[in-house]
Design an enzyme around this catalytic site. Structure first.
Site, PDB file in Angstrom:
ATOM      1  N   TYR A  97       0.793  -1.227   0.000  1.00  0.00           N
ATOM      2  CA  TYR A  97       0.000   0.000   0.000  1.00  0.00           C
ATOM      3  C   TYR A  97       0.832   1.287   0.000  1.00  0.00           C
ATOM      4  CZ  TYR A  97      -4.537  -2.259   0.247  1.00  0.00           C
ATOM      5  OH  TYR A  97      -5.670  -2.974  -0.062  1.00  0.00           O
ATOM      6  N   GLU A 139      -9.211  -7.321   3.919  1.00  0.00           N
ATOM      7  CA  GLU A 139      -8.395  -8.334   3.262  1.00  0.00           C
ATOM      8  C   GLU A 139      -7.779  -9.288   4.272  1.00  0.00           C
ATOM      9  OE1 GLU A 139      -5.834  -5.802   0.976  1.00  0.00           O
ATOM     10  OE2 GLU A 139      -7.559  -5.012  -0.134  1.00  0.00           O
ATOM     11  N   TYR A 192     -13.955 -16.994  -8.542  1.00  0.00           N
ATOM     12  CA  TYR A 192     -12.916 -17.217  -9.539  1.00  0.00           C
ATOM     13  C   TYR A 192     -11.621 -17.639  -8.857  1.00  0.00           C
ATOM     14  CZ  TYR A 192     -11.829 -12.466  -7.999  1.00  0.00           C
ATOM     15  OH  TYR A 192     -11.561 -11.358  -7.232  1.00  0.00           O
ATOM     16  N   TYR A 209      -9.816 -16.365 -13.563  1.00  0.00           N
ATOM     17  CA  TYR A 209     -10.745 -17.169 -14.362  1.00  0.00           C
ATOM     18  C   TYR A 209     -11.825 -17.731 -13.446  1.00  0.00           C
ATOM     19  CZ  TYR A 209      -7.355 -16.864 -18.138  1.00  0.00           C
ATOM     20  OH  TYR A 209      -6.499 -16.388 -19.105  1.00  0.00           O
ATOM     21  N   GLY A 271     -21.389 -15.172 -24.262  1.00  0.00           N
ATOM     22  CA  GLY A 271     -19.993 -15.514 -24.475  1.00  0.00           C
ATOM     23  C   GLY A 271     -19.467 -16.419 -23.375  1.00  0.00           C
ATOM     24  N   GLY A 273     -18.955 -15.553 -20.531  1.00  0.00           N
ATOM     25  CA  GLY A 273     -19.548 -15.113 -19.286  1.00  0.00           C
ATOM     26  C   GLY A 273     -20.451 -16.136 -18.632  1.00  0.00           C
ATOM     27  N   PRO A 276     -19.271 -18.487 -14.519  1.00  0.00           N
ATOM     28  CA  PRO A 276     -19.746 -18.484 -13.135  1.00  0.00           C
ATOM     29  C   PRO A 276     -21.178 -18.962 -13.014  1.00  0.00           C
ATOM     30  CG  PRO A 276     -19.613 -16.247 -13.967  1.00  0.00           C
ATOM     31  CD  PRO A 276     -18.967 -17.129 -14.989  1.00  0.00           C
ATOM     32  N   PHE A 393     -15.822  -8.671 -16.444  1.00  0.00           N
ATOM     33  CA  PHE A 393     -14.648  -9.234 -17.087  1.00  0.00           C
ATOM     34  C   PHE A 393     -13.710  -8.063 -17.340  1.00  0.00           C
ATOM     35  CE2 PHE A 393     -17.155 -12.958 -18.847  1.00  0.00           C
ATOM     36  CZ  PHE A 393     -16.573 -13.842 -17.980  1.00  0.00           C
ATOM     37  N   GLY A 394     -12.434  -8.316 -17.460  1.00  0.00           N
ATOM     38  CA  GLY A 394     -11.487  -7.240 -17.710  1.00  0.00           C
ATOM     39  C   GLY A 394     -11.414  -6.301 -16.532  1.00  0.00           C
TER      40      GLY A 394
END
Length: 403
Positions: A97, A139, A192, A209, A271, A273, A276, A393-394
């Site tokens: 950080y 986290e 993912y 993924y 696609g 997608g 999941p 995505f991306g």
């Protein structure tokens, strides 16, 4: 720990909103150029999003949203959780950080010049560390949960490719088991895996993924489409075979099937997608056969539809009503089609409105433009936000989808 933001800092942050609207992308682009000069930090990023400019744009939108909501941060709870999950998947640690703080404040000073007064830099330093402390805390909780989950782990773990299946001409699935022979944590349907890969000629790469297999199986399955001009997906398709190992982090992500909410489910995908959604569909079939489930999928043609036998079997058993849209015709090309309704053309917002189920929760995943259209249509129909869920995505550089 940084002190909570005081009224003066919040006022200054709000006053910088116009500057962020005008110069936000320039600031985040400069910030990344500073960060990526450090190899240790550069290896944490998906570099393809740097080349196409999507990552700086996505971060600029997130920073702008933070500034605009500095007096009502509860509105950003979902975005904070999504960032924390992404960071855990990439094994971002507290010691990373300070690098970001230095790069961000340096970029603000560089881009805004004399307009970046000491008061502005001080306020943004406080704002950064206020949010950073929230993320570091969340986290840490997620890392601990992973370590304490049976079969879970922290950091990177070698997963061996047990099986490889060609689904369509450009989509391949990889079935992964623990290389050490141990158990694997049960993933939540929709999560993912993040991978740390070393691609010959390209160096370290990070990718996420979605897990397309059922929760509780003795393996994870990822399903990867070959991206034209990509680095990682062609390598996976061409060079990764049964017996090979890949380094992966514990399953992560907040786009998951909400098992606490009963009622109809619509899995709305296009696609690759659908990945999941396949895990969600399998989980629903495992637990509740009485629940209404609709699976809606868009592809180019029948040959581009992966997992047709699985989908057909689920539909034939009454677990799901399936609608498949083919933008280049309705010919399923002799693939199993029992229980599937075939449609010509793309999934349209008109069709979505005509078939709208106001009692259902919609889970949406696909290209950004597809998600934007579907989400916008559902919002315009005044479907409650809690019933509209979607995965990026991306880098998610679309302002309608980031917040």
């Amino acid at each position: 720990m940084a002190a909570p933001l005081d009224e003066s800092a919040r006022s200054i942050i709000l006053a910088t909103v116009p500057a962020l609207k005008a110069h936000g992308v320039a600031i985040t682009t400069e910030m990344y150029s500073r960060l990526l000069a450090n190899p240790e930090i550069r290896d944490l990023f998906n570099m393809s999003h740097q080349k196409d400019g999507e990552q700086p744009k996505a971060l600029a939108l997130a920073v702008l949203a933070y500034a605009q909501h500095i007096d009502k941060l509860d509105a950003l709870g979902g975005m904070v959780e999504r960032i924390a999950e992404k960071h855990v998947g990439l094994n971002i640690l507290p010691e990373h950080y300070p690098y970001v703080a230095d790069a961000l404040l340096g970029a603000i000073s560089h881009v805004l010049g004399d307009a970046a007064t000491p008061e502005i830099l001080d306020a943004w330093g406080k704002a950064y560390w206020f949010l950073a402390d929230i993320l570091i805390g969340r986290e840490g909780q997620i890392y601990t949960e992973h370590e304490n989950t049976p079969g879970g782990w922290k950091g990177w773990r070698a997963l061996r490719v047990r099986a490889r299946t060609v689904q369509t001409p450009d989509i391949v699935s990889f079935e992964l088991v623990a290389a050490d022979g141990g158990a694997l944590a049960r993933h939540k349907p929709g999560q993912y895996l993040s991978f740390r890969l070393d691609i010959p000629g390209h160096g370290p790469q990070r990718r996420n993924y979605s897990i397309s297999s059922a929760p509780g199986a003795d393996h994870y399955r990822i399903t990867v489409r070959r991206a034209d001009g990509g680095v990682v997906s062609p390598w996976l398709h061409d060079s990764v075979h049964e017996g090979d190992s890949l380094l992966a982090a514990n399953p992560a992500g907040d786009f998951v099937l909400d098992t606490a909410v009963q009622g109809p489910v619509v899995l709305l995908t296009a696609g690759v997608g659908l990945t999941p959604a396949l895990s969600m569909l399998a989980a629903l079939a495992q637990t509740d056969n009485s629940r209404s489930v609709r699976f809606v999928y868009g592809a180019h043609d029948g040959a581009a539809v992966p997992f047709l036998p699985d989908l057909s079997a689920q539909a034939a058993q009454g677990h799901v009503r399936a609608d498949v849209f083919l933008s280049q015709g309705t010919d399923p090309q002799n693939t199993p089609v029992a229980g599937i309704n075939w449609h010509a053309g793309r999934i349209s917002t008109d069709w979505l409105r005509q078939t709208l189920d106001r009692t259902a929760t919609y889970y949406i995943c696909g290209p950004d433009s597809f998600m934007r259209d579907m989400v916008r249509a559902l919002r315009e129909e005044n479907l409650p936000a809690a019933q509209i869920r979607y995965e990026f995505f991306g880098s998610a550089a679309d302002p309608e989808l980031v917040v």
